[in-house]
Design a protein around this motif. Sequence first.
Motif, PDB file in Angstrom:
ATOM      1  N   ASN A  33     -13.119  -9.912  -7.710  1.00  0.00           N
ATOM      2  CA  ASN A  33     -12.156  -9.224  -8.715  1.00  0.00           C
ATOM      3  C   ASN A  33     -12.445  -7.747  -8.872  1.00  0.00           C
ATOM      4  OD1 ASN A  33      -9.762  -9.178 -10.030  1.00  0.00           O
ATOM      5  ND2 ASN A  33     -10.616  -9.579 -11.791  1.00  0.00           N
ATOM      6  N   VAL A  87       5.814 -13.404   0.262  1.00  0.00           N
ATOM      7  CA  VAL A  87       4.769 -12.273   0.488  1.00  0.00           C
ATOM      8  C   VAL A  87       5.568 -10.953   0.243  1.00  0.00           C
ATOM      9  CG1 VAL A  87       3.020 -11.254   1.717  1.00  0.00           C
ATOM     10  CG2 VAL A  87       3.080 -13.588   1.493  1.00  0.00           C
ATOM     11  N   SER A 127       6.931 -10.116  -2.940  1.00  0.00           N
ATOM     12  CA  SER A 127       5.760  -9.667  -4.157  1.00  0.00           C
ATOM     13  C   SER A 127       5.749  -8.314  -3.947  1.00  0.00           C
ATOM     14  CB  SER A 127       4.536 -10.425  -4.119  1.00  0.00           C
ATOM     15  OG  SER A 127       3.891 -10.009  -2.950  1.00  0.00           O
ATOM     16  N   ILE A 165      -2.350  -9.448   2.747  1.00  0.00           N
ATOM     17  CA  ILE A 165      -2.558 -10.584   1.717  1.00  0.00           C
ATOM     18  C   ILE A 165      -2.062 -11.850   1.852  1.00  0.00           C
ATOM     19  CG2 ILE A 165      -2.762  -8.783  -0.353  1.00  0.00           C
ATOM     20  CD1 ILE A 165       0.169  -9.656  -0.943  1.00  0.00           C
ATOM     21  N   GLY A 192      -4.137 -14.846   1.557  1.00  0.00           N
ATOM     22  CA  GLY A 192      -4.781 -15.169   0.358  1.00  0.00           C
ATOM     23  C   GLY A 192      -6.154 -14.869   0.661  1.00  0.00           C
ATOM     24  N   SER A 231      -9.972 -13.030  -0.016  1.00  0.00           N
ATOM     25  CA  SER A 231     -10.669 -13.089  -1.140  1.00  0.00           C
ATOM     26  C   SER A 231     -11.149 -11.589  -1.284  1.00  0.00           C
ATOM     27  CB  SER A 231     -11.773 -13.782  -1.606  1.00  0.00           C
ATOM     28  OG  SER A 231     -12.558 -14.084  -0.212  1.00  0.00           O
ATOM     29  N   LEU A 249      -2.357  -6.098  -7.320  1.00  0.00           N
ATOM     30  CA  LEU A 249      -2.650  -7.338  -6.440  1.00  0.00           C
ATOM     31  C   LEU A 249      -3.779  -7.733  -6.885  1.00  0.00           C
ATOM     32  CD1 LEU A 249      -1.664  -6.131  -2.969  1.00  0.00           C
ATOM     33  CD2 LEU A 249      -0.595  -7.750  -4.340  1.00  0.00           C
ATOM     34  N   ARG A 250      -4.811  -6.772  -7.047  1.00  0.00           N
ATOM     35  CA  ARG A 250      -6.243  -6.932  -7.607  1.00  0.00           C
ATOM     36  C   ARG A 250      -6.088  -7.843  -8.796  1.00  0.00           C
ATOM     37  NH1 ARG A 250     -10.704  -4.565 -10.171  1.00  0.00           N
ATOM     38  NH2 ARG A 250      -9.573  -3.581 -11.498  1.00  0.00           N
ATOM     39  N   GLU A 307      -3.378  -9.509 -10.058  1.00  0.00           N
ATOM     40  CA  GLU A 307      -2.670 -10.864 -10.149  1.00  0.00           C
ATOM     41  C   GLU A 307      -3.274 -11.814  -9.217  1.00  0.00           C
ATOM     42  OE1 GLU A 307       1.088  -9.756  -8.730  1.00  0.00           O
ATOM     43  OE2 GLU A 307       1.657  -8.983 -10.776  1.00  0.00           O
ATOM     44  N   LEU A 308      -4.189 -11.258  -8.034  1.00  0.00           N
ATOM     45  CA  LEU A 308      -4.617 -12.306  -7.007  1.00  0.00           C
ATOM     46  C   LEU A 308      -5.868 -12.304  -7.203  1.00  0.00           C
ATOM     47  CD1 LEU A 308      -2.624 -11.230  -3.859  1.00  0.00           C
ATOM     48  CD2 LEU A 308      -1.910 -12.979  -5.326  1.00  0.00           C
ATOM     49  N   LEU A 365      -8.303 -10.374  -6.217  1.00  0.00           N
ATOM     50  CA  LEU A 365      -8.996  -9.908  -4.936  1.00  0.00           C
ATOM     51  C   LEU A 365     -10.204  -9.014  -5.127  1.00  0.00           C
ATOM     52  CD1 LEU A 365      -6.073  -8.410  -2.815  1.00  0.00           C
ATOM     53  CD2 LEU A 365      -7.559 -10.173  -2.052  1.00  0.00           C
TER      54      LEU A 365
END
Lengths: 269, 327
Positions: free
Chosen positions: B35, B136, B139, B170, B173, B175, B201-202, B204-205, B207
């Motif tokens: 993250n 995707v 989003s 993305i 998915g 990491s 994105l970072r 929410e996902l 990453l």
Amino acid sequence: MQPLLRVEKLVKCYERQNVFGSREKLLALDGVSFAVAQETTLAVVGESGSGKSTLGFCISCLEIPTSGSIWFEGRDIVVLAESERRKLRPQIQLIFQDPSNSLNPRWSVEEILLEPLNLKGKLKREETKQRAVALMTQVGLSSDMFQRSPAQLSGGQRQRLAIARALALEPRVLILDEALSALDCSVQAQIANLLIELQRTLGMTYLFITHDLAMAAHLADEIAVMNRGRVVEQGPAQNILRHPKEEITRHLLAAIPSLDNAERPPLES
Amino acid sequence: MVPILEVQDLHVSYRSSGEASYAALAGVNFHLMPNEILGVLGESGSGKSTLATSLLKLLPSNGNISRGSILFEGKDLLCAPAGELEQIRGKRISLVYQEPSVALHPALRASEQVFQVLAAHESAGKSALRQKTRQVLASLFPKEADRISNSYPHQLSGGQRQRVLIAQAIACGPSLLIADEPTASLDSTTQKEILGVMRTLRDELGLAMIFITHNPALLAGFADRVLVLYGGRVAELGLARTVLSSPKHPYTRALFQSMPQILENTRDTRKTKLPVIAGDSSAAQLPLEGCVFEPRCPDRMEDCREREPAVVNLGESHTVSCFKYGG
């Protein structure tokens, strides 16, 4: 003072045929007017697609405007006969964003510089060579680079070479179309300094087309903000920066990346 | 927390025909937490793109990782067999390139390009993958997902193309996302928009991200930490707010000073010469011995020419490689 370059109600309309055969019109320039005094810099800023490059192409005679006039040295170059325009054209030179695409990759530095000098004619071979050396020095390149190819130069050196080539024809106006945008930050500063220097020593007039408002503000006397083919706001650089009137100008100002931006809290590790 | 990526003592060199090999990266060390956004700042010749490609072992054939290790989620990528790497690339670690106009296939619709990435990595049925493709793209294009999905790259703007590339990246998915100058060819307003997309994105996902750029200003308010790369070495590494507001390495300081600061200045500094770093960072200019920045350094000392400076810890995980601070 009489402006060196004055653009009046310039319109450029592109037409294209879509897949169904019907014609679509695209108004790239929609009545642009401004004037640039000798030895000053007008920065034309705007987002991609706002028409700023088309403007540069029209002024450098690479595109023929649909209507309007471009006054240079008291004459309207739009309506000038081709033979007359040919005489004025060398005085307005264009520098592009990516020097690796605007320099012939198979030519040596020397050949690249000699081409415009030979076009000008009248010079003896030695004089031409001397002039080429002088141009190299003027832009901060060393003449031992003569035999190199553009690929053997760094990005900054290539842009210096592109400037030297433009200067070969002794222009009065340089149109810089995103000329710094593809360069590293430290190299941008070097080329910006070179432009300032050339303006002082040669009395050069610049049309600095860019989306980089910070650099525009640094180099320009006046800024013209373009949006959808129109100049929406124009004035002294400081005024535009401190008291922007139009929404689009505020939008552009807000997008300037700055080291002083609000910081976000760091992650604990 | 355990780092998601640990790069230790990474050395990468390129062979050029006839000549001796040239070291693009020499002893690069850093780690990345889940993250976290690490901004990698470097100019041409700094080795920043080599770093991006070697993390995925995608170096050109004349490139060679001669030493070091790249631990991703605890596994050394340099020892991983080719089959395993293929599973990691694009699925666990993905790469976003600079030129969206070159990186996208010109004759395939946006949805198809995202679909193919999914199809390469996931075993689900076609309709499930189509469904996922739609999700995707939706989003990234909340308003006009359908129109964009059916468009070819030439029908999209630069910013939209960059979003399609991010969608590809993305889709499975991952990491870790590595972005190599993703905004360099965009204008400042679109740049800002894409940075916003990546931040969202970072968040929410979850990453982790390595964001490579030559423009320090882009990292302000975006990156958590900043790594400054010069001549294949880590010049400075620390929290973004520390490095960007009070840089320590002479290179970082000189680089920041060379940027026009028209908005911050109260007096009129227009058309004054900007302080520049003499010379350039191209590989041919790097010295073979001593500190790589020595020939251009305003603060050079005796020691600088003789050996390379060691990493000095300035506290709060801020490190710098320079004799000025002890080196």
